[in-house]
Write an enzyme that holds these catalytic residues in place. Sequence first.
Site, PDB file in Angstrom:
ATOM      1  N   ASP A 164       2.916   8.756  10.129  1.00  0.00           N
ATOM      2  CA  ASP A 164       3.284   9.446   8.730  1.00  0.00           C
ATOM      3  C   ASP A 164       4.108  10.628   8.394  1.00  0.00           C
ATOM      4  OD1 ASP A 164       1.479   7.255   8.425  1.00  0.00           O
ATOM      5  OD2 ASP A 164      -0.106   8.766   7.884  1.00  0.00           O
ATOM      6  N   ASN A 200       0.816  -1.180  -0.142  1.00  0.00           N
ATOM      7  CA  ASN A 200       0.062  -0.108   0.011  1.00  0.00           C
ATOM      8  C   ASN A 200       0.961   1.228  -0.108  1.00  0.00           C
ATOM      9  OD1 ASN A 200       0.123  -1.207   2.697  1.00  0.00           O
ATOM     10  ND2 ASN A 200      -0.909   0.802   3.245  1.00  0.00           N
ATOM     11  N   ASP A 201       0.802   1.962   1.050  1.00  0.00           N
ATOM     12  CA  ASP A 201       1.306   3.499   1.033  1.00  0.00           C
ATOM     13  C   ASP A 201       2.907   3.468   0.510  1.00  0.00           C
ATOM     14  OD1 ASP A 201      -1.013   3.929   2.255  1.00  0.00           O
ATOM     15  OD2 ASP A 201      -0.055   4.683   3.882  1.00  0.00           O
ATOM     16  N   SER A 214      12.648  -0.500  14.229  1.00  0.00           N
ATOM     17  CA  SER A 214      12.036  -0.360  15.480  1.00  0.00           C
ATOM     18  C   SER A 214      10.344  -0.417  15.170  1.00  0.00           C
ATOM     19  CB  SER A 214      12.310   0.869  16.147  1.00  0.00           C
ATOM     20  OG  SER A 214      13.529   0.788  16.515  1.00  0.00           O
TER      21      SER A 214
END
Length: 488
Positions: free
Chosen positions: A180, A51-52, A110
């Site tokens: 994001d 996806n993104d 992480s």
Amino acid sequence: MQNDNNPDGAKSPWNIGALGAPPYDPFSTPSDYKEDFRPQFHFSPKNEWMNDINALIYHDGTYHMLYQWGRNARHGGYATSQDLVHWDDRGVALVPQDTFLPKDAVRNASGKEVYSGSGVFVEGEAAKKITGSPEPALVAIYTGTKVGTCIAWSNDDGKTWNNYENNPVANATEGVDPRDPCVIWYEREQKWVMAIYENGTTFYGSRDLIQWERLSNIHFGFECPDLVELPLDGDGDRMKWVLYDANGSYLVGNFDGTSFTDENKAEPLMMDCGPDFYAAQTFFPHNLPEKKYIQIAWNDHWNGGVGEEKWERNATFPVELGLVTRDSKMCVTRTPIDEIKKLYVGDPIRKSNIELGSENILTGVKSKAFDMTLVIDLNNAFASSIIFNVTNIEYVYELESEILNYTALIRGENKEKSVPLKPNADGILKLRVLVDWSSIEIFSDDGVFSFSQQINFDPNGDNLSLTSLGGQVKLSFLELQTLRSIWN
């Protein structure tokens, strides 16, 4: 300078120290890239879910792309290209702590999962502070869920990806918010600026990508912000900033290194009005061969898929962003990059100055992947609509209402939709149409109109049809160029 690192972060089971590994190859079964619905000139992963778009970075002749990979837990998928057209799927660069990959996949990121972010290029002292070496480095800034804003880096052109040992560098969290981070270089003040989805969009500043200070907030945006500076109407003395979110909603105005001011003073505009444009990012522009903004988006908006198997979803074709004045507003333009011409194969189909009517002017033309330009003169037209069919899918343009009707997949169900599509002031409608095995992208008005859709074209069909209903309309020009596969 403020730093909101979590002092107890190292104790978290999701927060690890320095750890590096080459991209992990999860592709046990090779792909011939000929599966039903497999895009032929749009990037898609060999298998699993994407996806993104997360980090787009250029260095020394290679374009690097990180993207979210993995349906059940998000990882940092990784691909490279020499020309922005042909892509080499390199596997998984960032493996989170909650991975579903086998035990031999080194957990080198992480966070419970790797959520979206962006990428930058550094060298010299800036690189040394992060990597321990002044060698040029690719730096991915991402959200490590349950940790915060984190850094990963590579100073061997992506052969190895390393976790920054003191993550998180900002926005410590027990969940997924804030998320994001988009990081840009603000040249006027020689500093880094982060735009992140946090109560709208919050801006942070840094001198080293490690210590961050809160700058301001604007009540705008949902997920995956990006911030770009573009010349208005091609005038380098009239630079404007564009802030946009995952949906492609955008503001245009001024960014002074601290806060953003909207100058359109209107409802946010949309840079793409199709049903499947999401989470676009641009390449870090400062070390590209030519400074410009090249954008790639996720070609889906949680539509439920088109029935693809082995892999799921794909990216849009790369475009260059611009900014023009339309109807007293500053509007973003999206234009397919010229490198698409590398894929042209065979002689183009051309037609000019003919009347489009009930007879299909594309009879005998067969293609499942092509680049088509149409110029239609709507003056003195008798037709009520223009109908374009790709195999089993129909697009209808209504001349009187100036709308494009189409069928959209929305969470697995077909819905009838429409979008405004206006001719220019002279009554001319010029369209650029990119069709692939499971996608269509339409551009008009020099890129001000943009429409991206993932769609289930019949995998066994290649027939095309272009007709009008209710009378004739003048087709001034048509050129259709078949495209070869990028996977051959």
